[in-house]
Design an enzyme around this catalytic site. Structure first.
Site, PDB file in Angstrom:
ATOM      1  N   THR A  58      32.657  34.756  39.363  1.00 34.67           N
ATOM      2  CA  THR A  58      32.922  34.249  40.711  1.00 34.67           C
ATOM      3  C   THR A  58      31.876  34.754  41.711  1.00 34.67           C
ATOM      4  O   THR A  58      31.959  34.412  42.896  1.00 34.67           O
ATOM      5  CB  THR A  58      34.334  34.671  41.181  1.00 34.67           C
ATOM      6  N   GLU A  88      33.205  46.652  32.828  1.00 37.32           N
ATOM      7  CA  GLU A  88      32.687  46.525  34.205  1.00 37.32           C
ATOM      8  C   GLU A  88      31.308  45.881  34.225  1.00 37.32           C
ATOM      9  O   GLU A  88      30.521  46.072  33.302  1.00 37.32           O
ATOM     10  CB  GLU A  88      32.523  47.926  34.802  1.00 37.32           C
TER      11      GLU A  88
HETATM   12 MG    MG Z   1      32.748  42.903  38.886  1.00 38.69          MG
END
Ligand code: MG
Ligand code: B16
Length: 215
Positions: A16, A170
């Site tokens: 995103t 991550e």
């Molecule tokens: Mg991230």
């Protein structure tokens, strides 16, 4: 031994970042600040209001707005972002995610989301994978954002797994630092820049050998 998986959202489960960029670019343009993709890198993984603060500093406008005005600007950016998010569907789930969370569920290994995004529950629903996650940390309840470990420690607590038995995924440097401080084994997913502090790095979750991971 792995007993819990903790995922960042943006850049790990779905990309995103491009939508965040477009929404910030529009908002910044409206207040006379021009940002580019390189600057956008510095906004990855940090909260909405911290992102706005960085943009205002970048445009030398950090003293112009009151707290209320800043909240309104951040809300306006979120409206632009939500409009762009209308387009996302299960086709946008990044490669390897579904296989990983399906296998974790099969092994009864709980999965949690530790994302700075307040939109995480809605995004997971749109992707059709909200049921795979036993917990989603509400970032509004936290005192500090990444690189502080609070969000990952909270995620581990919510799935009742000690941090040292969790693996965290991550894509942002701040997130890897937060994982390190949480004593959670870190797997970095490289989008653009390197993640030198991660315990392991991949370009995509699909590269991970799941049999090895769950061994
Ligand atoms: Mg991230
Ligand atoms: P929202 P992550 C983060 O998601 C984004 O990387 C960051 O760019 C964004 O500002 C933050 O979420 C807040 O998002 O405005 O939706 O609350 O990488 O922590 O999953």
């Amino acid at each position: 031994m792995v007993k819990g998986l903790i995922f960042d959202l943006d850049g790990v489960i779905v990309d995103t970042a491009g939508y965040h960029y477009l929404a910030w670019k529009q908002l910044a343009g409206e207040i006379g600040i021009s940002i580019d993709k390189e600057f956008n890198q510095s906004l990855k993984g940090i909260s909405r209001i911290e992102s706005l603060d960085k943009i205002l500093i970048y445009g030398n406008k950090e003293h112009i707005y009151s707290a209320d005005e800043k909240n309104r600007l951040a809300m306006r950016k979120n409206e632009y972002y939500l409009k762009l998010l209308d387009k996302i569907s299960p086709n946008d789930i990044l490669p390897g995610v579904l296989e990983l969370i399906t296998k974790a569920n099969e092994y009864h290994i709980p999965c949690a989301i530790a994302s700075a995004s307040q939109n995480a529950p809605a995004i997971l629903k749109k992707l059709g994978i909200d049921n795979y996650f036993a917990a989603i940390v509400d970032p509004t309840t936290l005192k500090k954002g990444k690189p502080d470990p609070e969000i990952f420690l909270k995620a581990a607590e919510l799935i009742h797994v000690p941090p040292e038995y969790c693996i965290g995924f991550e894509d942002a440097e701040a997130g890897i630092q937060a994982l390190k401080k949480s004593n959670i084994y870190s797997i970095g997913i490289i989008a653009e820049g390197p993640l030198p502090e991660a315990d392991q790095v991949y370009y995509s979750l699909s590269e991970i050998d799941l049999n090895m991971l769950f061994k």
